[in-house]
Motif scaffolding. Structure first.
Motif, short mmCIF file in Angstrom:
data_model
loop_
_atom_site.label_atom_id
_atom_site.label_comp_id
_atom_site.label_asym_id
_atom_site.label_seq_id
_atom_site.Cartn_x
_atom_site.Cartn_y
_atom_site.Cartn_z
N ASP A 82 0.84 -1.20 0.00
CA ASP A 82 0.00 0.00 0.00
C ASP A 82 0.87 1.25 0.00
OD1 ASP A 82 -1.96 -1.88 0.29
OD2 ASP A 82 -2.58 -1.27 2.31
N ARG A 83 0.44 2.27 -0.75
CA ARG A 83 1.10 3.58 -0.74
C ARG A 83 2.59 3.47 -1.07
NH1 ARG A 83 -1.52 5.31 5.11
NH2 ARG A 83 -3.66 5.64 4.40
N PHE A 84 2.91 2.82 -2.16
CA PHE A 84 4.31 2.54 -2.48
C PHE A 84 4.78 3.14 -3.80
CE2 PHE A 84 7.84 -0.19 -3.86
CZ PHE A 84 8.63 -0.18 -2.73
N VAL A 85 3.89 3.30 -4.78
CA VAL A 85 4.28 3.69 -6.13
C VAL A 85 4.07 5.18 -6.34
CG1 VAL A 85 3.84 3.32 -8.59
CG2 VAL A 85 3.66 1.40 -6.99
N ASP A 133 11.92 9.41 -0.06
CA ASP A 133 10.46 9.29 -0.06
C ASP A 133 10.08 8.46 1.17
OD1 ASP A 133 7.82 7.94 -0.62
OD2 ASP A 133 7.96 9.20 -2.41
N ALA A 134 9.22 9.00 2.01
CA ALA A 134 8.90 8.33 3.27
C ALA A 134 8.11 7.04 3.06
CB ALA A 134 8.10 9.28 4.17
N PHE A 135 7.49 6.88 1.90
CA PHE A 135 6.64 5.71 1.67
C PHE A 135 7.38 4.54 1.03
CE2 PHE A 135 3.63 9.20 2.00
CZ PHE A 135 2.68 8.67 2.86
N ASN A 136 8.47 4.82 0.28
CA ASN A 136 9.18 3.72 -0.37
C ASN A 136 10.71 3.80 -0.24
OD1 ASN A 136 10.01 5.58 -2.46
ND2 ASN A 136 8.04 5.28 -3.43
N GLY A 137 11.22 4.85 0.39
CA GLY A 137 12.65 4.94 0.66
C GLY A 137 13.51 5.40 -0.49
N THR A 138 12.93 5.79 -1.60
CA THR A 138 13.72 6.24 -2.75
C THR A 138 14.54 7.47 -2.38
OG1 THR A 138 11.99 5.47 -4.25
CG2 THR A 138 13.61 6.99 -5.15
N LEU A 139 15.84 7.44 -2.72
CA LEU A 139 16.71 8.58 -2.48
C LEU A 139 16.32 9.73 -3.41
CD1 LEU A 139 19.24 9.83 -1.11
CD2 LEU A 139 20.58 8.84 -2.98
N LEU A 140 16.04 10.90 -2.83
CA LEU A 140 15.64 12.06 -3.60
C LEU A 140 16.78 13.05 -3.77
CD1 LEU A 140 12.11 12.60 -2.01
CD2 LEU A 140 12.71 11.29 -4.06
N TRP A 141 17.50 13.31 -2.69
CA TRP A 141 18.67 14.19 -2.77
C TRP A 141 19.49 14.08 -1.49
CZ3 TRP A 141 18.75 17.74 1.18
CH2 TRP A 141 17.53 18.14 1.72
N TRP A 142 20.71 14.59 -1.53
CA TRP A 142 21.53 14.69 -0.32
C TRP A 142 22.44 15.89 -0.44
CZ3 TRP A 142 26.82 14.44 -0.81
CH2 TRP A 142 27.32 13.83 -1.96
N PRO A 169 4.16 -2.38 14.71
CA PRO A 169 4.68 -2.77 13.39
C PRO A 169 4.41 -4.23 13.09
CG PRO A 169 6.33 -1.53 14.66
CD PRO A 169 5.22 -1.87 15.60
N THR A 170 4.00 -4.50 11.86
CA THR A 170 3.75 -5.88 11.42
C THR A 170 4.61 -6.27 10.22
OG1 THR A 170 1.93 -5.13 10.01
CG2 THR A 170 1.38 -5.82 12.26
N GLY A 171 5.44 -5.36 9.74
CA GLY A 171 6.30 -5.66 8.60
C GLY A 171 7.21 -4.49 8.31
N ILE A 172 8.09 -4.66 7.32
CA ILE A 172 9.04 -3.62 6.92
C ILE A 172 8.64 -3.09 5.55
CG2 ILE A 172 11.44 -3.10 6.34
CD1 ILE A 172 12.28 -5.25 8.33
N GLN A 173 8.40 -1.80 5.45
CA GLN A 173 8.07 -1.18 4.17
C GLN A 173 9.32 -0.99 3.34
OE1 GLN A 173 5.00 -0.55 3.18
NE2 GLN A 173 4.90 1.22 1.82
N TRP A 174 10.40 -0.47 3.94
CA TRP A 174 11.68 -0.34 3.27
C TRP A 174 12.77 -0.13 4.31
CZ3 TRP A 174 14.13 4.38 4.14
CH2 TRP A 174 13.33 5.47 4.51
N THR A 175 14.00 -0.41 3.94
CA THR A 175 15.14 -0.19 4.82
C THR A 175 16.33 0.19 3.98
OG1 THR A 175 16.57 -1.17 6.54
CG2 THR A 175 15.81 -2.63 4.77
N THR A 176 17.22 1.02 4.50
CA THR A 176 18.38 1.46 3.75
C THR A 176 19.43 2.03 4.70
OG1 THR A 176 19.16 2.83 1.90
CG2 THR A 176 17.52 3.80 3.36
#
Length: 333
Positions: free
Chosen positions: A103-106, A228-237, A181-188
């Protein structure tokens, strides 16, 4: 024209039309302009040629996933996306009634429902996988027309924009969906990335600091990272020099203020305002306590707190009150 030749003519036209419809994929320019999404996780449902997936993978702005309905489409798409393999992945679409994403990933979902026919996902399924707010949208074709589909940010979700949540240091937000928590949405990244300074969340963004030890432990700096808080995609640093860490105490103030991130990157220099979406520097706030303090915590850059339209920069026993919209000093003591 004989009845037999007419039948063959109709069959040839019908076959040509079906082939053209099957191979037709929207142009990347139309998708970007229509959906208004610049980066994140992109999914093309019912990929045929792989051209759109390959275009989305150029420049590594998107992590792209393609779903192919048959072996022929899978082979074509994988050939077309071979130059950007890793950034782009194309797999068989196994279960047509459900998109294989949490859910809420794309961030960007492209679906030609006309071509997919009975295999097309429902509106509810499309909205289930979309990131809510302005960082998620689907570009959907129905009855010959492409249109944008989006999901508003739920009022049941809340963020954490400052170290103590808000300018009153309440340490409590208003999120109604938080639970066990019942699962991991993303980790990095390393688990010690933000040991003492925490994360900031707002507008679907996760902002945090992580150490950069590429130049050695003694000269380590910090990266301010946005995902991105929902899927962990790196946006900038954004990187800085000098760690400014004393023992286990993390001493770099940063917070989210509206569409900006405010941070004191280095002692002796002004507060910097970054665009929360892109990481671009918007302005430097000279009115802050730019001088490095003296005493036990000589490297301590203090705390930054936003209360209403006043930004307070506190370093030991000194306080600067800054008019946040104007970026000018109101008072100091």
């Amino acid at each position: 024209m004989t009845r037999l030749s007419a039948a063959f003519t109709f069959l040839a036209v019908f076959t040509a039309m079906a082939s053209a419809a099957k191979a037709d994929e929207p142009a990347i320019e139309a998708v970007r302009r229509g959906a208004g999404i610049a980066n994140g996780v992109a999914v093309h449902v019912g990929v045929e040629t792989g051209e759109l997936a390959a275009s989305l993978g150029q420049g590594a702005m998107f992590i792209v996933h393609g779903l192919a309905r048959d072996d022929a489409a899978l082979g074509k798409a994988r050939t077309a996306t071979a130059p950007v393999a890793g950034i782009v992945t194309v797999v068989p679409w196994q279960v047509r009634t459900r998109l294989p994403y949490p859910d809420r990933f794309v961030n960007l979902l492209v679906v030609d429902c006309d071509t997919l026919g009975a295999d097309a996902p429902t509106d509810a399924e499309i909205k289930r996988v979309l990131v809510p707010g302005d960082r998620g949208a689907a570009w959907v074709k129905r009855r010959g027309t492409w249109a944008k589909v989006a999901v508003p940010m739920p009022t049941t979700l809340d963020g954490w924009p400052q170290f103590n949540y808000d300018g009153q240091a309440t340490n409590r937000n208003h999120d109604e969906e938080v639970g066990i928590p019942t699962g991991i949405q993303w980790t990095t990244g390393p688990h010690r990335a933000t040991a003492n300074n925490g994360y900031r969340f707002a507008h679907g963004l996760a902002i945090y600091e992580r150490p950069d030890h590429t130049r050695g432990e003694r000269h380590a700096g910090d990266h301010l990272v946005a995902r991105d808080a929902f899927n962990g995609t790196l946006l900038w640093w954004q990187g800085t020099h000098g760690s400014h860490v004393i023992g286990s105490r993390k001493l770099k103030p940063f917070l989210i203020a509206g569409d900006s991130v405010v941070r004191l990157a280095e002692a002796g220099k002004p507060l910097v305002e970054y665009d929360a979406r892109t990481g671009a520097i918007k302005r430097s706030i000279e009115a802050s306590l730019v001088g490095a303090p003296q005493g036990r915590f000589a490297a301590d850059m203090g705390e930054a707190v936003l209360h209403g339209d006043t930004l307070l920069h506190v370093v030991e026993d000194r306080v600067a009150a800054i008019d946040w919209p104007a970026g000018t000093l109101r008072w100091t003591k």
